[in-house]
Scaffold this active site. Structure first.
Site, PDB file in Angstrom:
ATOM      1  N   LEU A  36       0.817  -1.219   0.000  1.00 49.16           N
ATOM      2  CA  LEU A  36       0.000   0.000   0.000  1.00 49.16           C
ATOM      3  C   LEU A  36       0.849   1.268   0.000  1.00 49.16           C
ATOM      4  CD1 LEU A  36      -2.754  -1.062   2.581  1.00 49.16           C
ATOM      5  CD2 LEU A  36      -2.772  -1.308   0.086  1.00 49.16           C
ATOM      6  N   HIS A  40      -3.316   4.150  -2.684  1.00 50.08           N
ATOM      7  CA  HIS A  40      -4.290   3.281  -2.016  1.00 50.08           C
ATOM      8  C   HIS A  40      -4.897   3.996  -0.807  1.00 50.08           C
ATOM      9  CE1 HIS A  40      -1.336   0.199  -3.657  1.00 50.08           C
ATOM     10  NE2 HIS A  40      -2.465  -0.189  -4.220  1.00 50.08           N
TER      11      HIS A  40
HETATM   12  P1  AMP Z   1      -3.600  -2.193  -7.048  1.00 45.45           P
HETATM   13  O1  AMP Z   1      -3.175  -2.559  -5.666  1.00 45.45           O
HETATM   14  O2  AMP Z   1      -2.497  -1.709  -7.918  1.00 45.45           O
HETATM   15  O3  AMP Z   1      -4.468  -3.248  -7.685  1.00 45.45           O
HETATM   16  O4  AMP Z   1      -4.547  -0.925  -6.873  1.00 45.45           O
HETATM   17  C1  AMP Z   1      -5.662  -0.951  -6.016  1.00 45.45           C
HETATM   18  C2  AMP Z   1      -6.476   0.307  -6.247  1.00 45.45           C
HETATM   19  O5  AMP Z   1      -5.665   1.445  -5.946  1.00 45.45           O
HETATM   20  C3  AMP Z   1      -6.946   0.458  -7.693  1.00 45.45           C
HETATM   21  O6  AMP Z   1      -8.277   0.940  -7.701  1.00 45.45           O
HETATM   22  C4  AMP Z   1      -5.988   1.470  -8.245  1.00 45.45           C
HETATM   23  O7  AMP Z   1      -6.528   2.225  -9.310  1.00 45.45           O
HETATM   24  C5  AMP Z   1      -5.743   2.354  -7.029  1.00 45.45           C
HETATM   25  N1  AMP Z   1      -4.507   3.106  -7.183  1.00 45.45           N
HETATM   26  C6  AMP Z   1      -3.269   2.593  -7.453  1.00 45.45           C
HETATM   27  N2  AMP Z   1      -2.376   3.592  -7.600  1.00 45.45           N
HETATM   28  C7  AMP Z   1      -3.054   4.761  -7.430  1.00 45.45           C
HETATM   29  C8  AMP Z   1      -2.697   6.142  -7.479  1.00 45.45           C
HETATM   30  N3  AMP Z   1      -1.458   6.544  -7.726  1.00 45.45           N
HETATM   31  N4  AMP Z   1      -3.671   7.060  -7.278  1.00 45.45           N
HETATM   32  C9  AMP Z   1      -4.946   6.666  -7.032  1.00 45.45           C
HETATM   33  N5  AMP Z   1      -5.345   5.387  -6.970  1.00 45.45           N
HETATM   34  C10 AMP Z   1      -4.425   4.440  -7.171  1.00 45.45           C
END
Ligand code: AMP
Length: 285
Positions: A36, A40
């Protein structure tokens, strides 16, 4: 802040969420693959502000990684993630082992036509089928909730929102803005793969998008011009291999030639062992 409950089974998270709703609480749900970061955490804080109880899932989903992709090397940091969740006021963490989510006999998947073939779907053939299948399964065990996703994965949000409507999930999807490092790089668990030189080079994505935003603000509405400008920024970096640079309709994700109101400028670039994506919404208030 009290320790979040770490729950490993589908039956237990279902009971936990059912009980919360029986007590009249709304459930905010943030699905993640862990490791995270502030991106996140922005989703988690927003979900906490909007809802009475707050559930985060942490699951590195094997079915959304293609052959040769980074499933094995993807960072797994449950202890520090739990700590971050505690500080953010998370009530329950759903962190199942892979065999809890996928039976060897499983042969049902969720997939979509059209939207999954565009943008990242053209380069990662089975990726979105894996994403939609796991998100559908998570929605089914968490139950009625508001679910929070990042604009960072814009196409993923559009697909999930479409799935919710098409399959009548009792879920409201909320999109939260991209969180960036102070120099503009969109935060991502995969930024850990970048060497110091690649980390500097990776700024070409946000620089290209910022330049497109400025041209749009100056009145440029031809996608071809905006794409040429963005490609110009990225082509200055030898290590950056473009998968796509696109300007698309915010809902259909189809390329548009001339922007009328809003559009999404989206980029995917391979850099060393990392594949980086980023986007901006043009014409958004
Ligand atoms: P992940 O753990 O990469 O599957 O991401 C989980 C959630 O966090 C997804 O909805 C992503 O779009 C969101 N997320 C990841 N990186 C960012 C970021 N830099 N800004 C906003 N949301 C993010």
């Amino acid at each position: 802040m009290p320790e979040p409950e770490v729950i490993k089974t589908r039956a237990a998270i279902r009971r936990w969420c059912d009980r919360a709703r029986e007590e009249g609480a709304s459930v905010g749900f943030v699905p993640t693959m862990g490791s995270l970061h502030e991106g996140h955490l922005s989703l988690i804080r927003r979900a906490g502000a909007d809802n009475d109880s707050l559930v985060v899932s942490i699951f590195v989903n094997p079915t959304q990684f293609g052959p040769g992709e980074d499933y094995n090397s993807y960072p797994r940091e449950l202890a520090s993630d739990t700590q971050k969740c505690r500080e953010a006021g998370v009530n329950a963490i759903f962190a199942p082992p892979p065999d809890e989510m996928y039976s060897p006999a499983a042969c049902t998947t969720v997939d979509q036509t059209v939207l999954t073939e565009l943008l990242c779907g053209a380069f990662r053939q089975t990726h979105f089928k894996g994403v939609l299948t796991i998100v559908a399964k998570l929605f089914n065990v968490v139950g009625p909730c508001r679910a929070y996703f990042g604009q960072k994965d814009y196409q993923q949000f559009v697909l999930i929102d479409r799935m919710i409507r098409d399959l009548d999930f009792p879920v409201e999807a909320v999109m939260c803005p991209v969180v960036r490092e102070s120099d503009g790089l969109a935060m991502s668990s995969r930024n850990k793969y970048l060497s110091p030189a690649e980390r500097r080079d990776a700024l070409c994505l946000s620089r290209a998008l910022q330049t497109a935003k400025e041209k749009f603000a100056e009145g440029e509405r031809r996608s071809s011009e905006l794409i040429a400008t963005m490609r110009g920024c990225i082509d200055q970096i030898d290590a950056a291999k473009i998968d796509y640079v696109a300007v698309v309709h915010p809902h259909t994700l189809q390329p548009i030639a001339v922007i009328e109101e809003t559009a999404v400028a989206a980029i995917a670039v391979r850099m060393g062992s990392a594949r980086l994506i980023d986007n901006v919404i043009l014409g958004e208030e």
